[in-house]
Design an enzyme around this catalytic site. Structure first.
Site, PDB file in Angstrom:
ATOM      1  N   TYR A   5       1.100 -30.297  34.254  1.00 49.34           N
ATOM      2  CA  TYR A   5       1.157 -28.981  34.886  1.00 49.34           C
ATOM      3  C   TYR A   5      -0.261 -28.552  35.187  1.00 49.34           C
ATOM      4  CZ  TYR A   5      -0.434 -27.624  30.325  1.00 49.34           C
ATOM      5  OH  TYR A   5      -1.181 -27.542  29.191  1.00 49.34           O
ATOM      6  N   GLU A  43     -26.133 -33.712  -0.373  1.00 47.73           N
ATOM      7  CA  GLU A  43     -26.722 -35.043  -0.173  1.00 47.73           C
ATOM      8  C   GLU A  43     -27.914 -34.991   0.773  1.00 47.73           C
ATOM      9  OE1 GLU A  43     -24.076 -38.630   0.052  1.00 47.73           O
ATOM     10  OE2 GLU A  43     -22.553 -37.089   0.288  1.00 47.73           O
ATOM     11  N   LYS A  69      -7.030 -24.962  16.470  1.00 52.93           N
ATOM     12  CA  LYS A  69      -5.969 -25.774  17.069  1.00 52.93           C
ATOM     13  C   LYS A  69      -5.972 -27.131  16.359  1.00 52.93           C
ATOM     14  CE  LYS A  69      -4.170 -27.137  21.579  1.00 52.93           C
ATOM     15  NZ  LYS A  69      -4.369 -27.186  23.035  1.00 52.93           N
ATOM     16  N   SER A 103      -8.651 -23.252  29.714  1.00 56.15           N
ATOM     17  CA  SER A 103      -9.711 -22.746  28.832  1.00 56.15           C
ATOM     18  C   SER A 103     -10.777 -23.793  28.525  1.00 56.15           C
ATOM     19  CB  SER A 103      -9.128 -22.154  27.551  1.00 56.15           C
ATOM     20  OG  SER A 103      -8.622 -23.144  26.721  1.00 56.15           O
ATOM     21  N   THR A 123      -2.305 -22.495  29.775  1.00 56.32           N
ATOM     22  CA  THR A 123      -0.935 -22.976  29.957  1.00 56.32           C
ATOM     23  C   THR A 123       0.052 -21.825  30.083  1.00 56.32           C
ATOM     24  OG1 THR A 123      -1.395 -24.957  28.716  1.00 56.32           O
ATOM     25  CG2 THR A 123       0.882 -24.329  28.831  1.00 56.32           C
ATOM     26  N   THR A 138      -5.094 -22.545  25.218  1.00 57.25           N
ATOM     27  CA  THR A 138      -5.173 -22.797  23.773  1.00 57.25           C
ATOM     28  C   THR A 138      -6.336 -23.705  23.373  1.00 57.25           C
ATOM     29  OG1 THR A 138      -3.593 -24.598  23.980  1.00 57.25           O
ATOM     30  CG2 THR A 138      -2.702 -22.441  23.421  1.00 57.25           C
ATOM     31  N   ASP A 139      -6.885 -24.452  24.342  1.00 57.33           N
ATOM     32  CA  ASP A 139      -7.942 -25.421  23.987  1.00 57.33           C
ATOM     33  C   ASP A 139      -9.144 -24.752  23.315  1.00 57.33           C
ATOM     34  OD1 ASP A 139      -6.347 -27.275  25.204  1.00 57.33           O
ATOM     35  OD2 ASP A 139      -7.710 -27.728  26.857  1.00 57.33           O
TER      36      ASP A 139
HETATM   37  N1  GLU Z   1      -6.178 -27.034  28.802  1.00 56.56           N
HETATM   38  C1  GLU Z   1      -5.356 -25.897  28.860  1.00 56.56           C
HETATM   39  C2  GLU Z   1      -6.059 -24.647  28.381  1.00 56.56           C
HETATM   40  O1  GLU Z   1      -6.618 -24.587  27.317  1.00 56.56           O
HETATM   41  C3  GLU Z   1      -4.101 -26.200  28.209  1.00 56.56           C
HETATM   42  C4  GLU Z   1      -3.934 -25.714  26.872  1.00 56.56           C
HETATM   43  C5  GLU Z   1      -3.046 -24.495  26.763  1.00 56.56           C
HETATM   44  O2  GLU Z   1      -3.255 -23.432  27.311  1.00 56.56           O
HETATM   45  O3  GLU Z   1      -2.136 -24.679  26.015  1.00 56.56           O
HETATM   46  O4  GLU Z   1      -6.082 -23.706  29.109  1.00 56.56           O
END
Ligand code: GLU
Length: 348
Positions: free
Chosen positions: A45, A305, A184, A78, A32, A111-112
Site C-alpha cells: 500500500y 566494561e 515498535k 513516517s 499507514t 508507526t515506523d
Molecule cells: N512506513 C509507514 C510509516 O511509518 C508504515 C508504517 C505504518 O504507518 O504503520 O508511515
C-alpha cells in the site's frame, strides 16, 4: 418573575456546561493510518494518501463525543519524518494548546518513527493537556483495518481528565503508552507497540479509559527544552555496533559535521575496539558521544566494561538508541556540556 428568569438562565448554563463537548484537534502527518492499498488482502500500500478530512469521516462516532477539528501537517510515510515537520508540528501543538477552547490533540502518524516523534513532543510541549499519538498497522482498505478503532480510542484518551499531566501518549491496539517508554517491536503485527522496560500505563477498550501507572521522568511542562525560535536541530548520528566492526561510520559522522553520536553498542553498550578508539577521538574533537545498546531493553551502565570517565563517553540510561538520539539533539540545542547532558539522560 425575575427570579424565575435567573433560575432558567442558570439551568441552561448548567446543562450546556454539563453536555458541552470537548474540542479535540486531529493533526494528521501521514502513515499507514492514512494509507490505501489495492485490495483488502494486499500487504502492499502507499502511506500518507488519505487526507485528514477522510480520516475523520471514516470514524463518525468521534463527532458524537467531541467537537473535532482536523489539520494536515504533512502526509508522508513516517520513514520520511524530518526536523522541519517536527518543528512545525511542535509549534502548532503549543499554539493550539495555549488556546483555552482546545482540550486535547490527537496526532495521526506512521508507526515506523512514531516513538521518536512522540518522545520529541514529550520534551518540547508546553502544556499539561493531552497529546495522543495514534497510527495503524493496517491501511484503511485492508481487511480488519485497525485505524478507525485506534482513532476512536485516541480521541477518548485525549478527552479523558486522567490523561492530563501524563506527558505525550501513544494509543495503539487498546493500550496507552508513555512516549518515553514505547517502541515498535514487530515489523507487521498489530500488537507491535510495547513499553519494554515499564509496561503500558493504561488501557482503552472501545473508548473506556483506565490508567494503572504514571510516568515519573520529566516531560512537557517540567521540561526545560523548547522549540521556541528554533529553526533547525543539531545533527546526531547513530552508529550500529557489530562483530568485526570498523571505525569508518564514526569517522564519516564526524567528518560530516555530527555534533553528537549515539552508539548502538553490543550488549551493555559495548563498542568494537577500533570503534571505541574512533569514538574517543570524536570526543576530543568536541562531539558528544552517548553509549546506548542495540539489545532493545535495559539500561547502559556507566563504566561497566568501557572506561567512560577516561574517554568522556556518556550513557543513555534505558532509552533505546533512536530515543537517545532525540534527547541528545534536543539537549545540544541548550548546551554541549557533557555533565549537564548526562544529567538530562538521568532526568528525561
Ligand atoms: N512506513 C509507514 C510509516 O511509518 C508504515 C508504517 C505504518 O504507518 O504503520 O508511515
Amino acid at each position: 418573575m425575575k427570579i424565575l428568569k435567573k433560575l432558567a438562565f442558570f439551568m441552561l448554563l448548567g446543562t450546556t456546561m454539563l453536555f458541552a463537548k470537548p474540542t479535540i484537534y486531529i493533526l494528521a502527518t501521514g502513515g499507514t493510518i492514512a494509507g490505501a492499498g489495492e485490495s483488502a488482502l494486499s500487504g502492499s500500500y502507499t502511506s500518507g494518501t488519505v487526507t485528514v478530512d477522510k480520516l475523520i469521516a471514516a470514524v463518525p462516532q468521534i463527532n458524537e463525543i467531541a467537537t473535532i477539528k482536523g489539520e494536515q501537517i504533512s502526509n508522508i510515510g513516517s520513514q520520511e519524518m524530518n526536523n522541519e515537520v517536527w518543528l512545525k508540528l511542535a509549534n502548532r501543538v503549543n499554539e493550539l494548546l495555549s488556546d483555552k477552547s482546545v482540550d486535547g490533540i490527537v496526532i495521526t502518524h506512521g508507526t515506523d518513527t512514531m516513538e521518536e516523534s512522540a518522545y520529541f513532543l514529550n520534551l518540547v510541549t508546553k502544556s499539561k493537556k493531552p497529546v495522543v499519538f495514534v497510527g495503524a498497522m493496517r491501511s484503511g482498505t485492508s481487511m480488519s483495518a485497525d485505524g478507525p478503532l485506534n482513532i476512536y480510542n485516541a480521541v477518548n484518551v485525549a478527552m479523558d481528565k486522567n490523561s492530563v499531566g501524563k506527558g505525550v501518549l501513544v494509543v495503539m491496539n487498546d493500550k496507552i503508552h508513555a512516549a518515553r517508554e514505547v517502541t515498535k517491536t514487530n515489523t507487521t503485527a498489530v500488537d507491535t507497540f510495547k513499553s519494554v522496560n515499564t509496561g503500558n500505563i493504561g488501557t482503552v477498550n472501545y473508548g473506556i479509559v483506565n490508567y494503572y501507572l504514571a510516568p515519573v521522568k520529566k516531560h512537557t511542562v517540567n521540561s526545560e527544552f523548547s522549540v521556541k525560535g528554533l529553526e533547525s536541530l543539531p545533527r546526531v548520528d547513530i552508529v550500529y555496533g557489530h562483530t568485526e566492526d570498523t571505525p569508518d561510520f564514526v569517522e564519516t559522522a564526524v567528518k560530516n559535521g555530527a555534533k553528537g553520536i549515539v552508539l548502538a553498542g553490543m550488549g551493555n553498550g559495548n563498542p568494537y575496539p577500533s570503534v571505541e578508539k574512533a569514538l574517543a577521538e570524536a570526543v576530543k574533537q568536541g562531539v558528544v558521544v552517548v553509549r546506548g545498546s542495540r539489545v532493545g531493553s535495559g539500561s547502559t551502565s556507566v563504566g561497566a566494561e568501557v572506561d567512560d570517565a577516561k574517554y568522556g563517553f556518556l550513557t543513555a540510561d534505558n532509552l533505546n538508541v533512536q530515543k537517545a538520539r532525540v534527547l541528545l539533539m534536543v539537549a545540544l540545542t541548550k548546551t554541549s556540556d557533557k555533565d549537564k547532558i548526562q544529567k538530562y539522560f538521568k532526568e528525561y
